[in-house]
Design a protein around this motif. Sequence first.
Motif, PDB file in Angstrom:
ATOM      1  N   ASP A 225      23.306 -14.847   5.901  1.00  0.00           N
ATOM      2  CA  ASP A 225      24.603 -15.503   6.130  1.00  0.00           C
ATOM      3  C   ASP A 225      25.479 -15.460   4.873  1.00  0.00           C
ATOM      4  OD1 ASP A 225      23.817 -16.180   8.734  1.00  0.00           O
ATOM      5  OD2 ASP A 225      22.849 -18.026   8.037  1.00  0.00           O
ATOM      6  N   GLY A 226      25.410 -14.324   4.178  1.00  0.00           N
ATOM      7  CA  GLY A 226      26.257 -14.129   3.002  1.00  0.00           C
ATOM      8  C   GLY A 226      25.751 -14.779   1.728  1.00  0.00           C
ATOM      9  N   GLN A 227      24.580 -15.441   1.778  1.00  0.00           N
ATOM     10  CA  GLN A 227      24.028 -16.117   0.612  1.00  0.00           C
ATOM     11  C   GLN A 227      22.735 -15.433   0.159  1.00  0.00           C
ATOM     12  OE1 GLN A 227      25.645 -18.739  -0.897  1.00  0.00           O
ATOM     13  NE2 GLN A 227      27.262 -18.378   0.628  1.00  0.00           N
ATOM     14  N   VAL A 228      22.530 -15.368  -1.159  1.00  0.00           N
ATOM     15  CA  VAL A 228      21.281 -14.837  -1.695  1.00  0.00           C
ATOM     16  C   VAL A 228      20.164 -15.833  -1.412  1.00  0.00           C
ATOM     17  CG1 VAL A 228      20.028 -14.151  -3.770  1.00  0.00           C
ATOM     18  CG2 VAL A 228      22.437 -13.539  -3.520  1.00  0.00           C
ATOM     19  N   VAL A 229      19.093 -15.378  -0.766  1.00  0.00           N
ATOM     20  CA  VAL A 229      17.996 -16.287  -0.418  1.00  0.00           C
ATOM     21  C   VAL A 229      16.665 -15.859  -1.031  1.00  0.00           C
ATOM     22  CG1 VAL A 229      19.062 -17.057   1.724  1.00  0.00           C
ATOM     23  CG2 VAL A 229      17.561 -15.052   1.752  1.00  0.00           C
ATOM     24  N   GLY A 230      16.625 -14.720  -1.687  1.00  0.00           N
ATOM     25  CA  GLY A 230      15.376 -14.280  -2.297  1.00  0.00           C
ATOM     26  C   GLY A 230      15.518 -12.926  -2.953  1.00  0.00           C
ATOM     27  N   SER A 231      14.399 -12.419  -3.462  1.00  0.00           N
ATOM     28  CA  SER A 231      14.422 -11.124  -4.138  1.00  0.00           C
ATOM     29  C   SER A 231      13.078 -10.435  -4.008  1.00  0.00           C
ATOM     30  CB  SER A 231      14.752 -11.310  -5.630  1.00  0.00           C
ATOM     31  OG  SER A 231      13.655 -11.936  -6.301  1.00  0.00           O
ATOM     32  N   VAL A 232      13.105  -9.108  -4.139  1.00  0.00           N
ATOM     33  CA  VAL A 232      11.894  -8.295  -4.218  1.00  0.00           C
ATOM     34  C   VAL A 232      11.972  -7.493  -5.504  1.00  0.00           C
ATOM     35  CG1 VAL A 232      10.500  -6.498  -3.133  1.00  0.00           C
ATOM     36  CG2 VAL A 232      11.751  -8.129  -1.701  1.00  0.00           C
ATOM     37  N   THR A 233      10.891  -7.521  -6.289  1.00  0.00           N
ATOM     38  CA  THR A 233      10.868  -6.828  -7.569  1.00  0.00           C
ATOM     39  C   THR A 233       9.731  -5.817  -7.604  1.00  0.00           C
ATOM     40  OG1 THR A 233      11.694  -8.819  -8.680  1.00  0.00           O
ATOM     41  CG2 THR A 233      10.761  -7.099 -10.077  1.00  0.00           C
ATOM     42  N   ALA A 234      10.027  -4.582  -8.016  1.00  0.00           N
ATOM     43  CA  ALA A 234       9.018  -3.562  -8.296  1.00  0.00           C
ATOM     44  C   ALA A 234       8.853  -3.501  -9.807  1.00  0.00           C
ATOM     45  CB  ALA A 234       9.449  -2.211  -7.737  1.00  0.00           C
ATOM     46  N   ILE A 235       7.613  -3.601 -10.284  1.00  0.00           N
ATOM     47  CA  ILE A 235       7.328  -3.729 -11.713  1.00  0.00           C
ATOM     48  C   ILE A 235       6.510  -2.534 -12.175  1.00  0.00           C
ATOM     49  CG2 ILE A 235       6.169  -5.155 -13.452  1.00  0.00           C
ATOM     50  CD1 ILE A 235       6.606  -7.425 -11.102  1.00  0.00           C
ATOM     51  N   TYR A 236       7.012  -1.832 -13.196  1.00  0.00           N
ATOM     52  CA  TYR A 236       6.384  -0.623 -13.705  1.00  0.00           C
ATOM     53  C   TYR A 236       5.825  -0.866 -15.109  1.00  0.00           C
ATOM     54  CZ  TYR A 236       9.214   1.676 -10.074  1.00  0.00           C
ATOM     55  OH  TYR A 236       9.807   2.030  -8.897  1.00  0.00           O
ATOM     56  N   PRO A 237       4.797  -0.127 -15.516  1.00  0.00           N
ATOM     57  CA  PRO A 237       4.305  -0.243 -16.897  1.00  0.00           C
ATOM     58  C   PRO A 237       5.399   0.102 -17.893  1.00  0.00           C
ATOM     59  CG  PRO A 237       2.769   1.027 -15.554  1.00  0.00           C
ATOM     60  CD  PRO A 237       4.025   0.850 -14.737  1.00  0.00           C
ATOM     61  N   ALA A 238       5.329  -0.474 -19.104  1.00  0.00           N
ATOM     62  CA  ALA A 238       6.385  -0.307 -20.095  1.00  0.00           C
ATOM     63  C   ALA A 238       6.227   0.927 -20.949  1.00  0.00           C
ATOM     64  CB  ALA A 238       6.460  -1.528 -21.001  1.00  0.00           C
TER      65      ALA A 238
ATOM     66  N   GLU B  47       0.812  -1.210   0.000  1.00  0.00           N
ATOM     67  CA  GLU B  47       0.000   0.000   0.000  1.00  0.00           C
ATOM     68  C   GLU B  47       0.853   1.271   0.000  1.00  0.00           C
ATOM     69  OE1 GLU B  47      -3.286   0.299  -0.279  1.00  0.00           O
ATOM     70  OE2 GLU B  47      -3.384  -1.859  -0.575  1.00  0.00           O
ATOM     71  N   LEU B  48       2.141   1.136   0.364  1.00  0.00           N
ATOM     72  CA  LEU B  48       3.029   2.297   0.362  1.00  0.00           C
ATOM     73  C   LEU B  48       3.410   2.716  -1.049  1.00  0.00           C
ATOM     74  CD1 LEU B  48       5.445   1.218   3.238  1.00  0.00           C
ATOM     75  CD2 LEU B  48       3.570   2.866   3.374  1.00  0.00           C
ATOM     76  N   PHE B  49       3.208   1.813  -2.031  1.00  0.00           N
ATOM     77  CA  PHE B  49       3.611   2.086  -3.399  1.00  0.00           C
ATOM     78  C   PHE B  49       2.413   2.540  -4.229  1.00  0.00           C
ATOM     79  CE2 PHE B  49       6.634  -0.907  -1.671  1.00  0.00           C
ATOM     80  CZ  PHE B  49       7.854  -0.415  -2.105  1.00  0.00           C
ATOM     81  N   SER B  50       2.719   3.126  -5.372  1.00  0.00           N
ATOM     82  CA  SER B  50       1.684   3.558  -6.297  1.00  0.00           C
ATOM     83  C   SER B  50       0.865   2.376  -6.783  1.00  0.00           C
ATOM     84  CB  SER B  50       2.346   4.258  -7.496  1.00  0.00           C
ATOM     85  OG  SER B  50       1.456   4.362  -8.582  1.00  0.00           O
ATOM     86  N   ASP B  51      -0.416   2.634  -7.135  1.00  0.00           N
ATOM     87  CA  ASP B  51      -1.270   1.598  -7.705  1.00  0.00           C
ATOM     88  C   ASP B  51      -0.760   1.131  -9.066  1.00  0.00           C
ATOM     89  OD1 ASP B  51      -2.969   1.598  -5.566  1.00  0.00           O
ATOM     90  OD2 ASP B  51      -4.407   2.984  -6.459  1.00  0.00           O
ATOM     91  N   GLU B  52       0.205   1.865  -9.641  1.00  0.00           N
ATOM     92  CA  GLU B  52       0.761   1.502 -10.944  1.00  0.00           C
ATOM     93  C   GLU B  52       1.936   0.530 -10.827  1.00  0.00           C
ATOM     94  OE1 GLU B  52       1.695   4.977 -13.136  1.00  0.00           O
ATOM     95  OE2 GLU B  52      -0.386   5.661 -13.266  1.00  0.00           O
ATOM     96  N   ILE B  53       2.363   0.237  -9.611  1.00  0.00           N
ATOM     97  CA  ILE B  53       3.542  -0.609  -9.396  1.00  0.00           C
ATOM     98  C   ILE B  53       3.120  -1.966  -8.842  1.00  0.00           C
ATOM     99  CG2 ILE B  53       5.739  -0.837  -8.175  1.00  0.00           C
ATOM    100  CD1 ILE B  53       5.833   2.211  -7.994  1.00  0.00           C
ATOM    101  N   SER B  54       3.513  -3.037  -9.534  1.00  0.00           N
ATOM    102  CA  SER B  54       3.308  -4.393  -9.026  1.00  0.00           C
ATOM    103  C   SER B  54       4.510  -4.793  -8.167  1.00  0.00           C
ATOM    104  CB  SER B  54       3.166  -5.391 -10.183  1.00  0.00           C
ATOM    105  OG  SER B  54       2.044  -5.083 -10.986  1.00  0.00           O
ATOM    106  N   ILE B  55       4.269  -5.663  -7.200  1.00  0.00           N
ATOM    107  CA  ILE B  55       5.327  -6.130  -6.302  1.00  0.00           C
ATOM    108  C   ILE B  55       5.397  -7.654  -6.359  1.00  0.00           C
ATOM    109  CG2 ILE B  55       6.203  -6.195  -3.937  1.00  0.00           C
ATOM    110  CD1 ILE B  55       6.189  -3.415  -5.100  1.00  0.00           C
ATOM    111  N   ALA B  56       6.583  -8.205  -6.560  1.00  0.00           N
ATOM    112  CA  ALA B  56       6.787  -9.654  -6.553  1.00  0.00           C
ATOM    113  C   ALA B  56       7.910  -9.999  -5.581  1.00  0.00           C
ATOM    114  CB  ALA B  56       7.142 -10.159  -7.948  1.00  0.00           C
ATOM    115  N   VAL B  57       7.708 -11.081  -4.802  1.00  0.00           N
ATOM    116  CA  VAL B  57       8.717 -11.548  -3.858  1.00  0.00           C
ATOM    117  C   VAL B  57       8.997 -13.018  -4.170  1.00  0.00           C
ATOM    118  CG1 VAL B  57       9.335 -11.878  -1.431  1.00  0.00           C
ATOM    119  CG2 VAL B  57       7.848  -9.969  -2.092  1.00  0.00           C
TER     120      VAL B  57
END
Length: 214
Positions: free
Chosen positions: A89-102, A15-25
């Motif tokens: 612990d120094g290893q990549v365990v996930g990601s968060v992506t903000a997605i904008y219209p093209a 809800e902190l982001f614009s309605d135009e931005i999708s969020i993927a985890v």
Amino acid sequence: MEEVQDHEMLDVIGELFSDEISIAVSDRTKYVYFRPSVRVDLKIKTGDLVKDGSLAYKALTTGHKVSEFIDRHVFGVAYHGMAVPFHRDGQVVGSVTAIYPAFTEGKSVVTVKTQDGWKPVPFAEVKYMEVRGRKTHVEANGVSGTHRKSLQEFEFVLPHDLFVRCHRSFIVNVQHISEVYPDSHSTFLLLMDDGVKIPVSQSYASYFRKLLDF
């Protein structure tokens, strides 16, 4: 990854982001959360595998923040976005992506603040944008001034057939590049048509080469 499966918390953060931005985890291999926006929906479902070529995949495999345009061959929908990996612990365990219209905002000019007022400058005449002193400076044909938008905001609204992010402090118009010189540590130096030299940083070098196809 129990920490990223609290959907109530993620919905509130969304809800902190614009309605135009999708969020993927995602975790290391699959998506654990997706919040579509009103403008762009990649149709990601919880449990879907992270696709090769997506921003999440690039963040997970490089271990670094990624910001670029992804064409429609990955999800069937073209989008701009930014993905950030998170570590444990120094290893990549996930990601968060903000997605904008093209697509852009439908504008064809950048309105630059000058000493005399404001001047609309057509995209094609803008040579480059630079962050200096916490302000975005716009250099164009016969015009020099500032704009309130950050480079990150410009990155998602400028036409991507003209403008390329080449450094954390620069966006350049490729039509105003006279020559590209190799520089140290696999980076490059751009000579613009007004004689200004602009660096391509190491973090943007491979992306820059891909876009300019050399």
